[in-house]
Design a protein around this motif. Sequence first.
Motif, PDB file in Angstrom:
ATOM      1  N   SER A 167       0.870  -1.173   0.000  1.00 21.34           N
ATOM      2  CA  SER A 167       0.000   0.000   0.000  1.00 21.34           C
ATOM      3  C   SER A 167       0.906   1.221   0.000  1.00 21.34           C
ATOM      4  O   SER A 167       1.110   1.877   1.021  1.00 21.34           O
ATOM      5  N   ALA A 168       1.461   1.500  -1.171  1.00 21.17           N
ATOM      6  CA  ALA A 168       2.442   2.571  -1.287  1.00 21.17           C
ATOM      7  C   ALA A 168       1.804   3.948  -1.256  1.00 21.17           C
ATOM      8  O   ALA A 168       2.465   4.935  -0.942  1.00 21.17           O
ATOM      9  N   TYR A 169       0.513   4.031  -1.604  1.00 27.02           N
ATOM     10  CA  TYR A 169      -0.186   5.314  -1.623  1.00 27.02           C
ATOM     11  C   TYR A 169      -0.914   5.457  -0.290  1.00 27.02           C
ATOM     12  O   TYR A 169      -2.052   5.021  -0.121  1.00 27.02           O
ATOM     13  N   VAL A 170      -0.256   6.089   0.648  1.00 26.58           N
ATOM     14  CA  VAL A 170      -0.757   6.102   2.027  1.00 26.58           C
ATOM     15  C   VAL A 170      -2.052   6.887   2.126  1.00 26.58           C
ATOM     16  O   VAL A 170      -2.873   6.647   3.018  1.00 26.58           O
ATOM     17  N   ASN A 171      -2.292   7.809   1.191  1.00 23.64           N
ATOM     18  CA  ASN A 171      -3.578   8.500   1.157  1.00 23.64           C
ATOM     19  C   ASN A 171      -4.729   7.503   1.064  1.00 23.64           C
ATOM     20  O   ASN A 171      -5.749   7.635   1.749  1.00 23.64           O
ATOM     21  N   ALA A 199      17.256  -3.858  -4.598  1.00 23.39           N
ATOM     22  CA  ALA A 199      15.961  -4.404  -5.011  1.00 23.39           C
ATOM     23  C   ALA A 199      15.481  -3.754  -6.300  1.00 23.39           C
ATOM     24  O   ALA A 199      14.942  -4.425  -7.195  1.00 23.39           O
ATOM     25  N   ARG A 200      15.699  -2.457  -6.422  1.00 20.73           N
ATOM     26  CA  ARG A 200      15.273  -1.736  -7.627  1.00 20.73           C
ATOM     27  C   ARG A 200      15.954  -2.293  -8.870  1.00 20.73           C
ATOM     28  O   ARG A 200      15.354  -2.368  -9.942  1.00 20.73           O
ATOM     29  N   ASP A 226       8.532   3.764  -3.046  1.00 19.49           N
ATOM     30  CA  ASP A 226       8.734   3.349  -4.435  1.00 19.49           C
ATOM     31  C   ASP A 226       8.890   1.834  -4.506  1.00 19.49           C
ATOM     32  O   ASP A 226       8.952   1.146  -3.486  1.00 19.49           O
ATOM     33  N   PHE A 227       8.968   1.300  -5.728  1.00 17.19           N
ATOM     34  CA  PHE A 227       9.022  -0.152  -5.880  1.00 17.19           C
ATOM     35  C   PHE A 227      10.300  -0.758  -5.312  1.00 17.19           C
ATOM     36  O   PHE A 227      10.295  -1.906  -4.865  1.00 17.19           O
ATOM     37  N   GLY A 228      11.398  -0.012  -5.316  1.00 14.68           N
ATOM     38  CA  GLY A 228      12.600  -0.527  -4.669  1.00 14.68           C
ATOM     39  C   GLY A 228      12.377  -0.760  -3.190  1.00 14.68           C
ATOM     40  O   GLY A 228      12.766  -1.796  -2.635  1.00 14.68           O
ATOM     41  N   GLN A 229      11.710   0.193  -2.548  1.00 10.95           N
ATOM     42  CA  GLN A 229      11.407   0.055  -1.119  1.00 10.95           C
ATOM     43  C   GLN A 229      10.414  -1.070  -0.869  1.00 10.95           C
ATOM     44  O   GLN A 229      10.537  -1.814   0.117  1.00 10.95           O
ATOM     45  N   LEU A 230       9.424  -1.210  -1.750  1.00 16.00           N
ATOM     46  CA  LEU A 230       8.434  -2.276  -1.574  1.00 16.00           C
ATOM     47  C   LEU A 230       9.071  -3.658  -1.736  1.00 16.00           C
ATOM     48  O   LEU A 230       8.799  -4.577  -0.945  1.00 16.00           O
ATOM     49  N   VAL A 231       9.911  -3.817  -2.758  1.00 16.48           N
ATOM     50  CA  VAL A 231      10.573  -5.106  -2.973  1.00 16.48           C
ATOM     51  C   VAL A 231      11.516  -5.411  -1.808  1.00 16.48           C
ATOM     52  O   VAL A 231      11.561  -6.545  -1.308  1.00 16.48           O
ATOM     53  N   ALA A 232      12.250  -4.409  -1.353  1.00 21.63           N
ATOM     54  CA  ALA A 232      13.152  -4.612  -0.214  1.00 21.63           C
ATOM     55  C   ALA A 232      12.364  -4.984   1.041  1.00 21.63           C
ATOM     56  O   ALA A 232      12.807  -5.822   1.845  1.00 21.63           O
ATOM     57  N   HIS A 233      11.204  -4.385   1.211  1.00 20.99           N
ATOM     58  CA  HIS A 233      10.353  -4.729   2.359  1.00 20.99           C
ATOM     59  C   HIS A 233       9.943  -6.193   2.297  1.00 20.99           C
ATOM     60  O   HIS A 233       9.996  -6.910   3.309  1.00 20.99           O
ATOM     61  N   ALA A 234       9.554  -6.649   1.102  1.00 18.54           N
ATOM     62  CA  ALA A 234       9.148  -8.051   0.946  1.00 18.54           C
ATOM     63  C   ALA A 234      10.302  -9.005   1.194  1.00 18.54           C
ATOM     64  O   ALA A 234      10.099 -10.142   1.635  1.00 18.54           O
ATOM     65  N   SER A 241       1.766  -2.244  -6.049  1.00 17.07           N
ATOM     66  CA  SER A 241       1.895  -0.910  -5.446  1.00 17.07           C
ATOM     67  C   SER A 241       0.801  -0.599  -4.440  1.00 17.07           C
ATOM     68  O   SER A 241       0.939   0.318  -3.635  1.00 17.07           O
ATOM     69  N   GLY A 242      -0.304  -1.335  -4.506  1.00 11.87           N
ATOM     70  CA  GLY A 242      -1.501  -0.890  -3.826  1.00 11.87           C
ATOM     71  C   GLY A 242      -2.246   0.104  -4.702  1.00 11.87           C
ATOM     72  O   GLY A 242      -1.759   0.552  -5.749  1.00 11.87           O
ATOM     73  N   THR A 243      -3.460   0.456  -4.318  1.00 12.40           N
ATOM     74  CA  THR A 243      -4.326   1.304  -5.125  1.00 12.40           C
ATOM     75  C   THR A 243      -3.701   2.669  -5.383  1.00 12.40           C
ATOM     76  O   THR A 243      -3.310   3.366  -4.454  1.00 12.40           O
TER      77      THR A 243
END
Length: 338
Positions: A86-90, A159-160, A241-249, A263-265
């Motif tokens: 859920s990269a879009y925290v809004n 990751a990126r 960003d996707f680098g952060q999301l992949v690294a998180h996973a 990315s999430g919605t």
Amino acid sequence: MKLASLKNGSRDGLLVVVSRDLSRCVAVPAVAATMQQLLDNWAQLSVKLEEVYQALNSGKVDGEMAFDQAQCESPLPRAYQWADGSAYVNHVELVRKARNAEMPPSFWTDPLMYQGGSDDFIGPRDNIDVVSEDYGIDFEGEVAVITDDVAMASTADEARSKIRLIMLVNDVSLRGLIPNELAKGFGFFQSKPASAFSPVAVTPDELGDKWQDGRVHLPLLSTYNGKLFGKPNAGVDMTFDFGQLVAHAAKTRNLGAGAIIGSGTVSNKQGTDHGTSVEEGGVGYSCIAEIRMIETIRDGKPSTSFMKFGDTIRMEMLDEQGNSIFGAIDQQVVKYQN
């Protein structure tokens, strides 16, 4: 390079290289029969397929055929891993408000992510089968990446560099089932049925300068029942960003080639606390849940219903010349029949 998987009666489809304008394609069984086979051997095989891609675009390849998006599986009809962030925290903030749930401050610094079902994706033109309208059927427009092998504890930069392909997602959600599931403390399961991905997956270089800092800087168009519902820019208000999301996973585990990270919605604030609809001059929304939350804030209760049987949703992303990049997810909700 643009790639797709055609329906051929097998579980994993037939890998094809697709022309840049999405008009033609060619199978490449001598190189890789399936998308997963390619991803398992990306360093060796992608170079060969890039040569095929260039030849296809210049009209110098044998065996080409018309590319029919209706005959596509999702690029990976099944995958070893599907994890959605859920990269879009809004969006997270709005949906939690809709459930009367407070949002911890850590959500702005530590991504949310759930592990979805990856054994049975549906095609981009397949129906969305649902047992009951009472489940609260919703679409969610997203972007996703497919990775190469990613080592545990990789940095965001590392990751990126492992992102191989990009695609769009309709992450179908059953909003009526979510509250009771989350109340159990174990997360989504029944409330997240099979997702659908765009007909075509593309390498990051295909996006040119629209792929920057691990983000796709283009609007995601969602057309609901023939009417534009949302056009938020996927590069705006993306907290992670996707680098952060992949690294998180990959924080505590290796990710295998072919892992899909979402990315999430896609959601833009548009200079307000909650965004603005297309009708009001804004960029709108990528799911129904967001506009229902806005209606609740404004009117005290939502007035937009969730999806009904027969409703349609189309998702697409265009380049600056108006050309479709990934092809279109175009689906209808139907009642599931045993």
